[in-house]
Scaffold this motif. Structure first.
Motif, PDB file in Angstrom:
ATOM      1  N   UNK A 348       1.138  -1.138  -0.344  1.00  0.00           N
ATOM      2  CA  UNK A 348       0.179  -0.160   0.268  1.00  0.00           C
ATOM      3  C   UNK A 348       1.065   1.526  -0.010  1.00  0.00           C
ATOM      4  N   UNK A 349       0.554   1.876  -0.890  1.00  0.00           N
ATOM      5  CA  UNK A 349       1.867   3.089  -0.954  1.00  0.00           C
ATOM      6  C   UNK A 349       1.160   4.152  -1.200  1.00  0.00           C
ATOM      7  N   UNK A 350      -0.533   4.259  -0.356  1.00  0.00           N
ATOM      8  CA  UNK A 350      -1.067   5.644  -0.089  1.00  0.00           C
ATOM      9  C   UNK A 350      -0.673   6.667   0.930  1.00  0.00           C
ATOM     10  N   UNK A 351       0.188   5.986   1.488  1.00  0.00           N
ATOM     11  CA  UNK A 351       0.793   7.502   2.569  1.00  0.00           C
ATOM     12  C   UNK A 351       2.165   7.638   2.424  1.00  0.00           C
ATOM     13  N   UNK A 352       2.785   7.288   1.793  1.00  0.00           N
ATOM     14  CA  UNK A 352       4.128   7.563   0.670  1.00  0.00           C
ATOM     15  C   UNK A 352       4.433   8.680   0.766  1.00  0.00           C
ATOM     16  N   UNK A 353       5.890   9.317   1.624  1.00  0.00           N
ATOM     17  CA  UNK A 353       6.467  10.782   1.044  1.00  0.00           C
ATOM     18  C   UNK A 353       7.685  10.496   1.181  1.00  0.00           C
TER      19      UNK A 353
END
Ligand code: NAD
Length: 496
Positions: A348-353
């Motif tokens: 899950x890459x939705x919370x990447x920065x």
């Protein structure tokens, strides 16, 4: 801040319009350049200048036109890395990927150097006694190109070098999201010695496009972009009796047979799915695992999960940010829908920065399994770094799934079986097929042949089809009398 310039009637100009667009660095959304949208008068002026230039350009000998292209491809090669750097800054692509974008465009400019051979007509001697028929290709007039954000070098170069080599003049309206790269391409075209007026560059959005689609002096439109806009461009352009080729969105499947080489499959799926943050019309967004190859899904997901997005000049970065905050919101929304609709999110890459660049349009690599055709992540072109894994039992089922897709841009099959590959290439209803090649974009001596909802028109981009698209065929049937003995009238349509 840099001011992006139009190129109208042989001059680089800022433009007078009040309406401005800000070009941003997708890694932090800071402004890097500003462009004044071309006013209606400026678009009209570009078309008028291109029309005036056509009169002499169409009479320019083919070898002189080819020589402009030879100088142009040499200049593009000389400035390759510099163009790639501009491109990387405004798109966020990694430097290596940006270089690929420029290179695949240069290959088309290189191909345009062959225009004399490419535009040869046909001849048949003695179609009737002492009568010969031969054909020429002649240019259409002013052609226009409307291009998307995701390949700001390659896609303009799919269009104007071949159109102009054929003897046409051209108005380019590139994406307003990354207009600096096209400006550099046009500057180098001028440096290559293209006469004034042959190429025009106008920046802007729908209002500029609408003038191009409806203006009586535009004879052909090449478009690349999203499905909705592609349909609009095709319908409006053809409604105004123009030739239109419109390349649109896609949803590309890769079929993984159990006899394929597992490591090759993993290596190929990683780059083809999340490379360029999935912002490629030929990205593999669906992997169809046939039979026991489904056992590899966890390993595929683990490898994709290792890819780290980063800045364009970070050599460790696998890909960059999405083009805009709106694009990021859209992709995150689709990922959320995938979870809600019951797909299993393995990565899950939705919370990447990226540290120090928290305001950028980052989305980490994302992999779903147990995806079904009813889900929105299966149906929509996500245009983000997201791979959907689907499981089927047989090659026939895989074919049925792929052929039920409304799109037909690209597909691939991974297998060690010639028979399976042959069946797939023959039966699949997709215009570009890779066999153990994940992203089968043809080189310019072929054409870019998307099908179904991925393309509206008949003649495709580059290769022989582009020459047909940008020219008319004139067929001449000739007889030279070698005596003045009259034979009397021929009252039939047959040649005698
Ligand atoms: P887009 O459709 O938003 O924009 C493409 C061009 O159309 C731009 O120049 C834009 O200014 C113009 N435009 C946008 N809205 C318009 C409107 N309402 N009326 C008239 N013109 C309008 O596409 P994008 O987001 O820049 O590019 C991504 C899309 O392009 C994806 O769907 C991708 O699959 C597709 N694409 C397809 C191919 C292909 O060969 N099939 C290649 C590259 C990209």
């Amino acid at each position: 801040m840099k001011q992006v310039l139009h190129y109208i009637d042989g001059e680089f100009v800022e433009g007078n319009s009040e309406r401005q667009i800000t070009v941003t660095n997708p890694a932090n959304n800071e402004a890097i350049a500003r462009v004044n949208c071309a006013s209606d008068a400026e678009v009209h002026a570009a078309i008028a200048s291109a029309k005036a230039a056509f009169d002499s350009w169409k009479e320019t000998p083919v070898s002189e036109r080819a020589r402009v292209m030879l100088r142009y491809q040499a200049l593009l090669k000389e400035h390759h890395d510099e163009i790639a750097e501009i491109l990387a800054q405004e798109t966020g692509k990694t430097f290596e990927d940006a270089k690929g974008d420029v290179w695949r465009g240069i290959e088309v400019a290189e191909h345009a150097c062959n225009i004399a051979s490419l535009s040869m007509g046909e001849t048949v001697e003695n179609v009737a006694r002492k009568i010969d028929t031969y054909s020429y290709t002649q240019p259409l007039g002013v052609c226009a190109g409307i291009t998307p954000f995701n390949f700001p070098a390659m896609i303009p170069l799919w269009m104007f070098p071949l159109a102009i080599a054929c003897g046409n003049t051209f108005v380019l309206k590139p994406s307003e999201q990354d207009p600096m790269t096209p400006q550099r391409l046009v500057e180098l075209f001028e440096e290559a010695g293209a006469p004034k007026g042959v190429l025009q560059l106008v920046h802007g959005d729908k209002s500029a496009v609408d003038i191009l689609l409806t203006h009586e002096d535009i004879k052909a439109i090449s478009f690349v972009g999203s499905v909705g806009v592609g349909q609009y461009v095709y319908k409006t352009g053809t409604d105004h009796l123009k030739r239109v080729q419109a390349f649109a969105g896609a949803k590309n499947h890769s079929v993984i047979m159990p006899d394929a080489n597992k490591q090759q499959v993993i290596n190929n799926l990683v780059g083809a799915s999340v490379g360029a943050a999935g912002q490629r019309c030929m990205a593999i967004s669906v992997a169809v695992f046939v039979g026991s190859s489904k056992e590899w899904i966890d390993e595929v997901a683990a490898e994709i999960g290792k890819v780290k997005p980063g800045l364009w000049n970070d050599p460790e970065a696998g890909y960059g940010p999405l083009i805009s905050p709106q694009a990021k919101v859209r992709v995150l929304d689709l990922i959320a829908q995938g979870k809600q609709q019951g797909a299993e999110c393995l990565v899950d890459g939705s919370d990447f920065t990226v540290e120090g660049y928290e305001t950028g349009n980052w989305v980490g690599p994302t992999v779903f399994r147990n995806v079904t055709p009813e889900m929105s992540i299966y149906q929509e072109e996500i245009f983000g770094p997201v791979l959907c894994c689907v499981e089927v039992e047989t090659l026939e089922e895989a074919l049925e799934l792929v052929n039920n897709s409304p799109y037909g841009n690209g597909t691939s099959i991974f297998t060690a079986s010639g028979a399976a590959a042959r069946k797939y290439q023959h039966e699949v209803e997709v215009g570009q097929v890779g066999i153990n090649i994940p992203i089968p974009v043809p080189l310019p001596f072929f054409s870019f042949t998307g099908w179904k909802g991925s393309f509206y028109g008949d003649q495709h981009a580059y290769g022989k089809q582009a020459v047909r698209f940008y020219t008319e065929t004139k067929t001449i049937t000739a007889r030279w009398f070698d005596s003045d003995i009259a034979t009397g009238p021929n009252m039939t349509i047959a040649l005698k």
